[in-house]
Design an enzyme around this catalytic site. Structure first.
Site, mmCIF file in Angstrom:
data_model
loop_
_atom_site.group_PDB
_atom_site.id
_atom_site.type_symbol
_atom_site.label_atom_id
_atom_site.label_comp_id
_atom_site.label_asym_id
_atom_site.label_seq_id
_atom_site.Cartn_x
_atom_site.Cartn_y
_atom_site.Cartn_z
ATOM 1 C CB THR A 84 -0.919 0.021 1.245
ATOM 2 O OG1 THR A 84 -0.133 -0.238 2.414
ATOM 3 C CG2 THR A 84 -2.015 -0.999 1.147
ATOM 4 C CB THR A 121 -0.687 -0.660 6.692
ATOM 5 O OG1 THR A 121 0.076 -1.597 7.458
ATOM 6 C CG2 THR A 121 -0.976 0.573 7.517
ATOM 7 C CD GLN A 156 5.721 -9.343 9.654
ATOM 8 O OE1 GLN A 156 5.391 -10.402 10.146
ATOM 9 N NE2 GLN A 156 5.964 -9.233 8.376
ATOM 10 C CE LYS A 214 1.103 -1.419 10.750
ATOM 11 N NZ LYS A 214 2.225 -2.070 11.415
ATOM 12 C CG PHE A 259 10.211 2.800 19.571
ATOM 13 C CD1 PHE A 259 10.334 1.458 19.854
ATOM 14 C CD2 PHE A 259 10.175 3.187 18.238
ATOM 15 C CE1 PHE A 259 10.409 0.499 18.853
ATOM 16 C CE2 PHE A 259 10.260 2.243 17.221
ATOM 17 C CZ PHE A 259 10.370 0.893 17.537
ATOM 18 C CG LEU A 260 11.818 6.828 25.429
ATOM 19 C CD1 LEU A 260 11.906 6.746 26.950
ATOM 20 C CD2 LEU A 260 11.111 8.127 25.009
ATOM 21 N N GLY A 263 18.288 10.721 18.117
ATOM 22 C CA GLY A 263 19.359 10.729 17.123
ATOM 23 C C GLY A 263 18.887 11.273 15.805
ATOM 24 C CB CYS A 270 6.308 0.838 8.006
ATOM 25 S SG CYS A 270 6.077 -0.606 6.954
HETATM 26 N N1 LIG Z 1 7.278 -4.460 5.698
HETATM 27 C C1 LIG Z 1 6.858 -4.551 6.947
HETATM 28 O O1 LIG Z 1 7.648 -4.817 7.857
HETATM 29 C C2 LIG Z 1 5.410 -4.339 7.292
HETATM 30 C C3 LIG Z 1 4.481 -3.996 6.310
HETATM 31 N N2 LIG Z 1 3.153 -3.822 6.633
HETATM 32 C C4 LIG Z 1 2.172 -3.540 5.596
HETATM 33 O O2 LIG Z 1 1.923 -4.764 4.872
HETATM 34 C C5 LIG Z 1 1.672 -4.499 3.489
HETATM 35 C C6 LIG Z 1 2.662 -5.272 2.624
HETATM 36 O O3 LIG Z 1 3.950 -4.776 2.887
HETATM 37 P P1 LIG Z 1 5.273 -5.536 2.381
HETATM 38 O O4 LIG Z 1 5.128 -7.001 2.614
HETATM 39 O O5 LIG Z 1 6.396 -4.807 2.983
HETATM 40 O O6 LIG Z 1 5.178 -5.246 0.805
HETATM 41 P P2 LIG Z 1 6.076 -5.859 -0.369
HETATM 42 O O7 LIG Z 1 6.106 -4.845 -1.439
HETATM 43 O O8 LIG Z 1 7.349 -6.420 0.185
HETATM 44 O O9 LIG Z 1 5.217 -7.119 -0.864
HETATM 45 C C7 LIG Z 1 3.994 -7.032 -1.538
HETATM 46 C C8 LIG Z 1 3.879 -8.214 -2.500
HETATM 47 O O10 LIG Z 1 2.587 -8.218 -3.082
HETATM 48 C C9 LIG Z 1 2.714 -8.648 -4.436
HETATM 49 N N3 LIG Z 1 1.534 -8.275 -5.214
HETATM 50 C C10 LIG Z 1 1.191 -7.053 -5.680
HETATM 51 N N4 LIG Z 1 0.032 -7.120 -6.365
HETATM 52 C C11 LIG Z 1 -0.370 -8.415 -6.317
HETATM 53 C C12 LIG Z 1 -1.505 -9.115 -6.814
HETATM 54 N N5 LIG Z 1 -2.473 -8.497 -7.493
HETATM 55 N N6 LIG Z 1 -1.579 -10.433 -6.588
HETATM 56 C C13 LIG Z 1 -0.614 -11.082 -5.898
HETATM 57 N N7 LIG Z 1 0.468 -10.492 -5.400
HETATM 58 C C14 LIG Z 1 0.582 -9.156 -5.603
HETATM 59 C C15 LIG Z 1 3.982 -7.972 -4.898
HETATM 60 O O11 LIG Z 1 4.496 -8.584 -6.062
HETATM 61 C C16 LIG Z 1 4.872 -8.146 -3.663
HETATM 62 O O12 LIG Z 1 5.641 -9.343 -3.724
HETATM 63 C C17 LIG Z 1 1.764 -2.977 3.343
HETATM 64 O O13 LIG Z 1 0.471 -2.443 3.482
HETATM 65 C C18 LIG Z 1 2.625 -2.551 4.530
HETATM 66 O O14 LIG Z 1 2.360 -1.229 4.944
HETATM 67 C C19 LIG Z 1 2.681 -4.016 7.906
HETATM 68 C C20 LIG Z 1 3.557 -4.362 8.907
HETATM 69 C C21 LIG Z 1 4.968 -4.559 8.692
HETATM 70 O O1 LIG Z 2 4.296 -1.056 9.946
HETATM 71 C C1 LIG Z 2 5.411 -1.525 9.834
HETATM 72 O O2 LIG Z 2 5.870 -1.913 8.779
HETATM 73 C C2 LIG Z 2 6.293 -1.684 11.027
HETATM 74 O O3 LIG Z 2 6.981 -0.414 11.284
HETATM 75 C C3 LIG Z 2 7.881 -0.444 12.400
HETATM 76 O O4 LIG Z 2 8.909 -1.402 12.170
HETATM 77 P P1 LIG Z 2 10.227 -1.089 11.304
HETATM 78 O O5 LIG Z 2 9.986 0.074 10.403
HETATM 79 O O6 LIG Z 2 10.620 -2.393 10.711
HETATM 80 O O7 LIG Z 2 11.384 -0.683 12.299
HETATM 81 P P2 LIG Z 2 11.519 -0.045 13.762
HETATM 82 O O8 LIG Z 2 12.369 -0.938 14.570
HETATM 83 O O9 LIG Z 2 10.209 0.339 14.322
HETATM 84 O O10 LIG Z 2 12.376 1.290 13.439
HETATM 85 C C4 LIG Z 2 11.833 2.339 12.654
HETATM 86 C C5 LIG Z 2 12.774 3.521 12.645
HETATM 87 O O11 LIG Z 2 12.785 4.192 13.913
HETATM 88 C C6 LIG Z 2 14.115 4.421 14.331
HETATM 89 N N1 LIG Z 2 14.159 4.415 15.826
HETATM 90 C C7 LIG Z 2 13.553 3.419 16.523
HETATM 91 C C8 LIG Z 2 13.579 3.418 17.896
HETATM 92 C C9 LIG Z 2 14.225 4.452 18.597
HETATM 93 O O12 LIG Z 2 14.280 4.522 19.846
HETATM 94 N N2 LIG Z 2 14.826 5.437 17.868
HETATM 95 C C10 LIG Z 2 14.808 5.450 16.493
HETATM 96 O O13 LIG Z 2 15.349 6.387 15.875
HETATM 97 C C11 LIG Z 2 14.924 3.288 13.718
HETATM 98 O O14 LIG Z 2 16.286 3.643 13.619
HETATM 99 C C12 LIG Z 2 14.246 3.162 12.361
HETATM 100 O O15 LIG Z 2 14.790 4.100 11.457
HETATM 101 C C13 LIG Z 2 7.108 -0.850 13.657
HETATM 102 O O16 LIG Z 2 8.013 -0.949 14.760
HETATM 103 C C14 LIG Z 2 6.393 -2.193 13.454
HETATM 104 O O17 LIG Z 2 5.618 -2.500 14.615
HETATM 105 C C15 LIG Z 2 5.469 -2.075 12.241
HETATM 106 O O18 LIG Z 2 4.804 -3.304 11.981
#
Ligand SMILES: NC(=O)C1=CN([C@@H]2O[C@H](COP(=O)(O)OP(=O)(O)OC[C@H]3O[C@@H](n4cnc5c(N)ncnc54)[C@H](O)[C@@H]3O)[C@@H](O)[C@H]2O)C=CC1
Ligand SMILES: O=C(O)[C@H]1O[C@H](OP(=O)(O)OP(=O)(O)OC[C@H]2O[C@@H](n3ccc(=O)[nH]c3=O)[C@H](O)[C@@H]2O)[C@H](O)[C@@H](O)[C@@H]1O
EC number: 1.1.1.22
Length: 432
Positions: A84, A121, A156, A214, A259-260, A263, A270
Site C-alpha cells: 500500500t 496497512t 512485525q 495499526k 523507542f526513546l 538521534g 513504514c
Molecule cells: N514491511 C513490513 O515490515 C510491514 C508492512 N506492513 C504492511 O503490509 C503491506 C505489505 O507490505 P510488504 O510485505 O512490505 O510489501 P512488499 O512490497 O514487500 O510485498 C507485496 C507483495 O505483493 C505482491 N503483489 C502485488 N500485487 C499483487 C496481486 N495483485 N496479486 C498477488 N500479489 C501481488 C507484490 O508482487 C509483492 O511481492 C503494506 O500495506 C505494509 O504497509 C505491515 C507491517 C509490517
Molecule cells: O508497519 C510496519 O511496517 C512496522 O513499522 C515499524 O517497524 P520497522 O519500520 O521495521 O522498524 P523499527 O524498529 O520500528 O524502526 C523504525 C525507525 O525508527 C528508528 N528508531 C527506533 C527506535 C528508537 O528509539 N529510535 C529510532 O530512531 C529506527 O532507527 C528506524 O529508522 C514498527 O516498529 C512495526 O511495529 C510495524 O509493523
C-alpha cells in the site's frame, strides 16, 4: 486449516511461512514469478532472519507458492498482504489492493463460502468500502452471507518479522460483528497462541477500528521517537546528556523505555509512509493533526542538525567525509527512507567527497547514489577522511577505535550514540 496469502513480500512471506510451520496448509500467491519460484524451491523470497529455515522446512509440504489464483478457492481463509504505497501527496495508494481484491473475487466465483482478511496497512474504511465490494462484485458473493470479511493488521518489524509474528504483543481481529470471520481468524491464530507459554491479548473489534489501530500504533511510536529527538535537541543546547534523561524517564511505566533513542530520526518503509498517510487522511476530513505533522518535521530536520554539528568543526567542501551506516536501521539492507539519504544529499550539497560504508546495505544505496564511493569496511571509509558521521547503529561501530587514527582529521559526529568517545577524536553526539 487451508489458508491462502496474497502477496509474498516482507509481510506475506513471513505470515505464510509461519502459518505453515504452525500446522496450516498454506498457499502463497504472488504476481512476482521470482518470489514464487524462490518459495517453491525452498528459499526465502527476501532477506528476513529465520525465514530461510521456515521456508526450507515447509516448502513443498504445508507451504506452496503460485502465481495462479485458482489455488485460492480450495482454501477457507485468504489474507491480502499486498503493498500500500504512498501517492505523491502522502495519501495511501490503494490501487494494488483493489486490483488484488478484484483478482481474488474472480477466482472465488462459484465458491460456497470464504473469508477474506486484509493484512495490508489501509486507511479506515478501505476494507469495508473498497475491498469487500470489490471481492463480492467479482465473485458474485454477498458480504456477511457467503463472503466473510475481516481486517487483521500486522505489527512485525523488518529484521525480526518471524519472531514478532510468532510472539506478538497483541492480535487484532476486526470483522464488524461477522461471527464467521472472527471464527476463521481464531482458527488461524489458535495454534500460535497454543504454542506460547503466555497469554496473548486478542482484540475483537470492527474493521475500521482495526485499520486505525495499526496507524495509531505506528504514529505513536514515530511520534515517541520524534519527542525524544525534540527533547534531545534541547538537551544538546544545554549540554545535557539526552540518553541519561530518557533512560530515567523510561523507568516511569507510563512512559516505558522502548523507542526513546534519540538521534538522526526514523526511516524505513513504514513509519514515513504510514504517518504521511494518516496525516493526509485526517486532512481529507478537514482535521489538521498538528502533533503528527510536528513529528514529521522534527524527523525531517535531524539529518541537517547532524551536518550542522559537523560544520562547526570542519568546512567539508572538497574534503573526504565518511558516512557510517546506510540502512534505515541495523539488521537490514533496506535503505528506503533511510536517514542516510538526506545526510548524503546534504554532504554533497556542501561539496564533500562522500565515502560510505554499510555492512549489508551499500548495494541498495548504490542504486540511489551511484556516484559516491563505497568502502569495503568502516576502517577503509575512515582512512584519510576529514570527518565522519554515524547514521545507523550497527553494533560493529561500537568496536571502532584505532581506525579513527587513520582519519585526516578525526572529527566524529554520531547520530546514533554508538561510537565510544575516546582520547584523540573530536566527538559530537547529536543529542548528548
Ligand atoms: N514491511 C513490513 O515490515 C510491514 C508492512 N506492513 C504492511 O503490509 C503491506 C505489505 O507490505 P510488504 O510485505 O512490505 O510489501 P512488499 O512490497 O514487500 O510485498 C507485496 C507483495 O505483493 C505482491 N503483489 C502485488 N500485487 C499483487 C496481486 N495483485 N496479486 C498477488 N500479489 C501481488 C507484490 O508482487 C509483492 O511481492 C503494506 O500495506 C505494509 O504497509 C505491515 C507491517 C509490517
Ligand atoms: O508497519 C510496519 O511496517 C512496522 O513499522 C515499524 O517497524 P520497522 O519500520 O521495521 O522498524 P523499527 O524498529 O520500528 O524502526 C523504525 C525507525 O525508527 C528508528 N528508531 C527506533 C527506535 C528508537 O528509539 N529510535 C529510532 O530512531 C529506527 O532507527 C528506524 O529508522 C514498527 O516498529 C512495526 O511495529 C510495524 O509493523
Amino acid at each position: 486449516m487451508d489458508v491462502s496469502v496474497i502477496g509474498c513480500g516482507y509481510v506475506g512471506a513471513s505470515v505464510a511461512a509461519c502459518f505453515a510451520d504452525l500446522g496450516h496448509d498454506v498457499v502463497a500467491v504472488d504476481v512476482d514469478e521470482e518470489r514464487v519460484e524462490a518459495i517453491e524451491d525452498g528459499r526465502p523470497p527476501l532477506h528476513e532472519p529465520g525465514l530461510d529455515e521456515l521456508v526450507a522446512a515447509n516448502a513443498g509440504e504445508r507451504l506452496r507458492a503460485t502465481t495462479d489464483y485458482d489455488a485460492v478457492p480450495d482454501t477457507d481463509l485468504t489474507f491480502l498482504a499486498v503493498q500500500t504505497p504512498s501517492n505523491d501527496d502522502g495519501s495511501i495508494d490503494t490501487s494494488v489492493v483493489e486490483a488484488a481484491a478484484g483478482m481474488l473475487g474472480e477466482a472465488l466465483a462459484g465458491t460456497d463460502e470464504h473469508a477474506v482478511v486484509v493484512k495490508s496497512t489501509v486507511i479506515p474504511g478501505t476494507t469495508a468500502d473498497l475491498v469487500a465490494p470489490a471481492v463480492a462484485d467479482a465473485a458474485g458473493m454477498t458480504v456477511g452471507e457467503d463472503l466473510h470479511v475481516g481486517m487483521n493488521p500486522e505489527f512485525q518489524r523488518e529484521g525480526s518479522a518471524v519472531g514478532d509474528f510468532l510472539d506478538p504483543d497483541k492480535i487484532v481481529l476486526g470483522a464488524d460483528g461477522d461471527v464467521e470471520a472472527y471464527a476463521a481468524l481464531h482458527e488461524a491464530y489458535d495454534p500460535l497462541r497454543e504454542a506460547l507459554d503466555h497469554e496473548v491479548p486478542v482484540v475483537e473489534t470492527g474493521t475500521r477500528e482495526a485499520e486505525m489501530i495499526k496507524y495509531a500504533n505506528n504514529a505513536f511510536l514515530a511520534a515517541k521517537v520524534s519527542l525524544a529527538n525534540d527533547l534531545g535537541n534541547v538537551c544538546k543546547e544545554y549540554g545535557v546528556d539526552a540518553y541519561e534523561v530518557t533512560d530515567a524517564i523510561g523507568l516511569d511505566h507510563r512512559i516505558g523505555a522502548p523507542f526513546l533513542r534519540s538521534g538522526v530520526g526514523w526511516g524505513g518503509s513504514c513509519f514515513p509512509k504510514d504517518v504521511a498517510a494518516i496525516i493526509a487522511a485526517a486532512r481529507a476530513k478537514g482535521y489538521e493533526p498538528e502533533l503528527l505533522a510536528a513529528a514529521v518535521s522534527i524527523n525531517d530536520r535531524q539529518p541537517e542538525r547532524l551536518l550542522s554539528l559537523l560544520d562547526r568543526h570542519v568546512d567539508v567542501a572538497g574534503e573526504r567525509v565518511a558516512v557510517l551506516g546506510l540502512a534505515f536501521k541495523p539488521g537490514t539492507d533496506d535503505v528506503r527512507n533511510s536517514r542516510a539519504v538526506p545526510t548524503v544529499e546534504g554532504l554533497r550539497e556542501r561539496g564533500a567527497e562522500v565515502v560510505a560504508y554499510d555492512p549489508v546495505a551499500a548495494g541498495n544505496m548504490r542504486e540511489r547514489f551511484p556516484g559516491i564511493e563505497y568502502a569495503e569496511s568502516a576502517a577503509a571509509a575512515l582512512e584519510g577522511a576529514s570527518g565522519a558521521v554515524v547514521v545507523t547503529d550497527w553494533p560493529e561501530f561500537a568496536d571502532l577505535d584505532g581506525e579513527f587514527d587513520a582519519m585526516a582529521d578525526p572529527i566524529v559526529v554520531d547520530g546514533r550514540r554508538v561510537v565510544e568517545r575516546r582520547e584523540g577524536i573530536t566527538y559530537e553526539g547529536l543529542t548528548w
